[in-house]
Design a protein around this motif. Structure first.
Motif, PDB file in Angstrom:
ATOM      1  N   LEU A  33      12.211 -31.445  -6.819  1.00 51.85           N
ATOM      2  CA  LEU A  33      11.696 -32.094  -8.024  1.00 51.85           C
ATOM      3  C   LEU A  33      12.881 -32.653  -8.811  1.00 51.85           C
ATOM      4  N   VAL A  34      12.861 -33.966  -9.059  1.00 56.40           N
ATOM      5  CA  VAL A  34      13.970 -34.610  -9.768  1.00 56.40           C
ATOM      6  C   VAL A  34      13.632 -34.778 -11.248  1.00 56.40           C
ATOM      7  N   SER A  35      12.449 -35.293 -11.526  1.00 52.53           N
ATOM      8  CA  SER A  35      12.028 -35.387 -12.922  1.00 52.53           C
ATOM      9  C   SER A  35      10.517 -35.300 -13.016  1.00 52.53           C
ATOM     10  N   LEU A  36      10.090 -34.995 -14.237  1.00 52.10           N
ATOM     11  CA  LEU A  36       8.675 -34.711 -14.457  1.00 52.10           C
ATOM     12  C   LEU A  36       8.334 -35.089 -15.899  1.00 52.10           C
ATOM     13  N   GLY A  37       7.237 -35.770 -16.090  1.00 53.96           N
ATOM     14  CA  GLY A  37       6.863 -36.141 -17.450  1.00 53.96           C
ATOM     15  C   GLY A  37       5.362 -36.092 -17.657  1.00 53.96           C
ATOM     16  N   PHE A  38       4.974 -35.852 -18.881  1.00 59.39           N
ATOM     17  CA  PHE A  38       3.556 -35.719 -19.223  1.00 59.39           C
ATOM     18  C   PHE A  38       3.402 -36.122 -20.680  1.00 59.39           C
ATOM     19  N   GLU A  39       2.556 -37.091 -20.942  1.00 64.44           N
ATOM     20  CA  GLU A  39       2.304 -37.440 -22.348  1.00 64.44           C
ATOM     21  C   GLU A  39       0.850 -37.845 -22.537  1.00 64.44           C
ATOM     22  N   ASN A  40       0.256 -37.338 -23.594  1.00 67.55           N
ATOM     23  CA  ASN A  40      -1.151 -37.657 -23.859  1.00 67.55           C
ATOM     24  C   ASN A  40      -1.327 -39.092 -24.326  1.00 67.55           C
ATOM     25  N   LEU A  41      -2.493 -39.634 -24.035  1.00 65.94           N
ATOM     26  CA  LEU A  41      -2.864 -40.961 -24.538  1.00 65.94           C
ATOM     27  C   LEU A  41      -3.870 -40.762 -25.667  1.00 65.94           C
ATOM     28  N   PRO A  42      -3.863 -41.655 -26.662  1.00 65.93           N
ATOM     29  CA  PRO A  42      -4.890 -41.526 -27.700  1.00 65.93           C
ATOM     30  C   PRO A  42      -6.284 -41.681 -27.087  1.00 65.93           C
ATOM     31  N   ASP A  43      -7.248 -41.065 -27.733  1.00 69.05           N
ATOM     32  CA  ASP A  43      -8.639 -41.144 -27.281  1.00 69.05           C
ATOM     33  C   ASP A  43      -9.069 -42.621 -27.177  1.00 69.05           C
ATOM     34  N   ASP A  44      -9.848 -42.950 -26.164  1.00 68.21           N
ATOM     35  CA  ASP A  44     -10.404 -44.304 -25.980  1.00 68.21           C
ATOM     36  C   ASP A  44      -9.379 -45.392 -25.637  1.00 68.21           C
ATOM     37  N   THR A  45      -8.195 -45.018 -25.185  1.00 69.09           N
ATOM     38  CA  THR A  45      -7.214 -46.021 -24.750  1.00 69.09           C
ATOM     39  C   THR A  45      -7.633 -46.604 -23.404  1.00 69.09           C
ATOM     40  N   ILE A  46      -8.196 -45.721 -22.573  1.00 69.55           N
ATOM     41  CA  ILE A  46      -8.694 -46.144 -21.263  1.00 69.55           C
ATOM     42  C   ILE A  46     -10.172 -45.779 -21.196  1.00 69.55           C
ATOM     43  N   ILE A  47     -11.008 -46.777 -21.007  1.00 69.74           N
ATOM     44  CA  ILE A  47     -12.454 -46.505 -20.953  1.00 69.74           C
ATOM     45  C   ILE A  47     -12.996 -46.981 -19.625  1.00 69.74           C
ATOM     46  N   ASP A  48     -13.702 -46.084 -18.945  1.00 69.69           N
ATOM     47  CA  ASP A  48     -14.266 -46.385 -17.638  1.00 69.69           C
ATOM     48  C   ASP A  48     -13.200 -46.957 -16.690  1.00 69.69           C
ATOM     49  N   GLY A  49     -12.006 -46.378 -16.747  1.00 71.66           N
ATOM     50  CA  GLY A  49     -10.917 -46.782 -15.849  1.00 71.66           C
ATOM     51  C   GLY A  49     -10.169 -48.027 -16.294  1.00 71.66           C
ATOM     52  N   GLN A  50     -10.709 -48.728 -17.281  1.00 70.07           N
ATOM     53  CA  GLN A  50     -10.092 -49.976 -17.749  1.00 70.07           C
ATOM     54  C   GLN A  50      -9.136 -49.673 -18.900  1.00 70.07           C
ATOM     55  N   ILE A  51      -7.893 -50.171 -18.783  1.00 69.33           N
ATOM     56  CA  ILE A  51      -6.945 -49.978 -19.890  1.00 69.33           C
ATOM     57  C   ILE A  51      -7.321 -50.941 -21.007  1.00 69.33           C
ATOM     58  N   MET A  52      -7.748 -50.379 -22.139  1.00 69.89           N
ATOM     59  CA  MET A  52      -8.185 -51.215 -23.260  1.00 69.89           C
ATOM     60  C   MET A  52      -6.984 -51.608 -24.124  1.00 69.89           C
ATOM     61  N   GLU A  53      -5.999 -50.705 -24.178  1.00 78.10           N
ATOM     62  CA  GLU A  53      -4.834 -50.930 -25.049  1.00 78.10           C
ATOM     63  C   GLU A  53      -3.582 -50.970 -24.180  1.00 78.10           C
ATOM     64  N   LEU A  54      -3.276 -52.172 -23.658  1.00 77.79           N
ATOM     65  CA  LEU A  54      -2.141 -52.290 -22.733  1.00 77.79           C
ATOM     66  C   LEU A  54      -0.822 -51.826 -23.358  1.00 77.79           C
ATOM     67  N   ASN A  55      -0.623 -52.216 -24.629  1.00 78.68           N
ATOM     68  CA  ASN A  55       0.659 -51.867 -25.264  1.00 78.68           C
ATOM     69  C   ASN A  55       0.811 -50.375 -25.480  1.00 78.68           C
ATOM     70  N   VAL A  56      -0.294 -49.730 -25.820  1.00 77.59           N
ATOM     71  CA  VAL A  56      -0.233 -48.280 -26.045  1.00 77.59           C
ATOM     72  C   VAL A  56       0.142 -47.589 -24.732  1.00 77.59           C
ATOM     73  N   VAL A  57      -0.525 -47.988 -23.657  1.00 78.75           N
ATOM     74  CA  VAL A  57      -0.261 -47.348 -22.365  1.00 78.75           C
ATOM     75  C   VAL A  57       1.163 -47.642 -21.900  1.00 78.75           C
ATOM     76  N   SER A  58       1.608 -48.896 -22.063  1.00 78.10           N
ATOM     77  CA  SER A  58       2.960 -49.211 -21.584  1.00 78.10           C
ATOM     78  C   SER A  58       4.017 -48.484 -22.416  1.00 78.10           C
ATOM     79  N   ASP A  59       3.752 -48.306 -23.716  1.00 81.86           N
ATOM     80  CA  ASP A  59       4.702 -47.534 -24.542  1.00 81.86           C
ATOM     81  C   ASP A  59       4.790 -46.092 -24.052  1.00 81.86           C
ATOM     82  N   VAL A  60       3.631 -45.523 -23.718  1.00 83.04           N
ATOM     83  CA  VAL A  60       3.634 -44.128 -23.240  1.00 83.04           C
ATOM     84  C   VAL A  60       4.357 -44.037 -21.892  1.00 83.04           C
ATOM     85  N   ILE A  61       4.125 -45.007 -21.014  1.00 83.19           N
ATOM     86  CA  ILE A  61       4.830 -44.999 -19.711  1.00 83.19           C
ATOM     87  C   ILE A  61       6.341 -45.071 -19.948  1.00 83.19           C
ATOM     88  N   ARG A  62       6.727 -45.986 -20.848  1.00 79.87           N
ATOM     89  CA  ARG A  62       8.166 -46.150 -21.120  1.00 79.87           C
ATOM     90  C   ARG A  62       8.757 -44.849 -21.666  1.00 79.87           C
TER      91      ARG A  62
END
Ligand SMILES: Nc1ncnc2c1ncn2[C@@H]1O[C@H](COP(=O)(O)OP(=O)(O)OP(=O)(O)O)[C@@H](O)[C@H]1O
Ligand SMILES: [Mg+2]
Length: 351
Positions: A33-62
């Protein structure tokens, strides 16, 4: 390999409730294991598999990548749910070239979408003198574009788009090295989707994604007890005195109702599966459970009793070397269930 080419990359699981990232190195048999990360997304950012808030998700990924010093520029991610179609099909015997030429034509019959709207991939899973067994996987192209956009906005390259249920299988295979007679149901209970993959040894016999998960429990508590999302989550997780004035005895029947739905959906999946296989070499022997939803107090025992099968917790780090000076074992065991898909995705980058 589904929808792309293999590279050395990190595994990135963009779930509807949180983003999980795992980076591995080494080879199967000696993975670290080299690295590991976990961060919650705000409620309703992704609905039915569709990313509704692209910027929110990309900020969390970053953030997940920066905070955990991810060195890989590329990631393997996964898709699941309604937009993914997986079928095992049996065709007449044919060569790989013949299959490549005719796959669209065969797939058309099994994919309920226009082929121009989907990304299609396939794998030969068996070949004999009577037939060619082929696993086909298709995903709506707009879903893939949506996920890729979020990843690129975060400054990473999407190297491979896999399917969550196969990543789960990959995680199981590498960690458990099952022998060919073992028939196990892999059950990943996320926030909004349950991935069910019935495998015999290293062969997938049946898969189904069900749109039920941990968030159903939260929803019911929220609606029935008039709570906020955060309050309902805390009550669900058994945080003591999360909300004043709520009696223990009003919570249990609400939770039981949802557990019953979860169990019924799994049972239904077993019934579908049994309808497609009749021999007793393929009777499910146990369930290996994962996903944050599986952490609900008493759920594993309850499912075991209702489905009359042993239920064990899948350990995604069972065969992976983890430096305990770098990764806190208590934290790791707490988030272990959520990491199964991300570990399977990360393995695509190394194996
Ligand atoms: N201790 C706990 N007790 C009960 N439920 C929990 C606990 N910890 C997490 N959960 C639930 O697990 C779910 C999240 O699991 P997970 O991270 O596997 O889902 P996801 O990957 O974000 O969602 P999906 O794959 O469905 O899009 C949430 O519903 C959350 O409330
Ligand atoms: Mg998930």
């Amino acid at each position: 390999m589904l929808f792309g080419k293999k590279k050395s990359v990190a595994g990135l699981d963009i779930g509807s409730s949180s983003v999980k990232m795992v980076e591995l190195d080494g080879k199967v048999g000696s993975l670290n294991l080299v690295s590991l990360g976990f961060e919650n997304l705000p409620d309703d950012t992704i609905i039915d598999g569709q990313i509704m808030e692209l910027n929110v998700v990309s900020d969390v990924i970053r953030n997940v990548c920066t905070n955990n010093k991810v060195s890989a520029d590329s990631v393997v991610t996964g898709v699941s749910g309604h937009s993914v179609i997986i079928k095992n099909i049996i065709l007449p015997p044919m060569s790989e070239d013949e299959l490549e030429e005719s796959i669209d034509w065969h797939a058309e019959e099994h994919i309920p979408y226009d082929l121009s709207d989907v990304s299609l991939d396939y794998q030969i899973t068996g070949n004999n003198s009577d037939s060619t067994h082929v696993l086909i996987a298709a995903c709506k192209r707009d879903r893939i574009d949506n996920v890729c956009q979020a990843i690129q906005l975060a400054g990473k390259q999407p190297a491979v788009i896999d399917v969550d249920t196969f990543a789960l299988q990959n995680c199981y295979e590498v960690n458990y090295q099952p022998d060919e007679s073992q028939v196990v149901t892999l059950l990943n209970i996320g926030a909004s989707t349950m991935n069910v993959n019935i495998v015999k040894g290293t062969r997938s016999l049946f898969t189904r994604d069900i749109t039920v998960g941990g968030s159903q429990f939260t929803d019911v508590l929220q609606r029935s007890l008039g709570l906020s999302f955060q309050q309902a989550e805390a009550v669900k997780r058994g945080v003591n005195h999360a909300v004043d004035g709520i009696e223990e005895k009003s919570i249990e029947p609400l939770m039981n109702n949802v557990t019953e739905i979860v169990a019924m959906e799994i049972q239904k999946t077993f019934d579908f599966y049994r309808a497609t296989t009749e021999d007793n070499q393929t009777v499910v022997q146990k369930i290996l459970i994962s996903g944050g939803g599986s952490k609900l107090n008493g759920l594993a025992q309850d499912l075991s009793a209702r489905l009359e099968l042993p239920v064990e917790v899948l350990d995604p780090f069972r065969s992976i070397k983890v430096d305990t000076r770098k990764f806190d074992p208590d934290y790791l065991s707490e988030i272990m269930p959520e990491m199964a898909v991300a570990v399977g995705l990360a393995m695509r980058g190394v194996s």
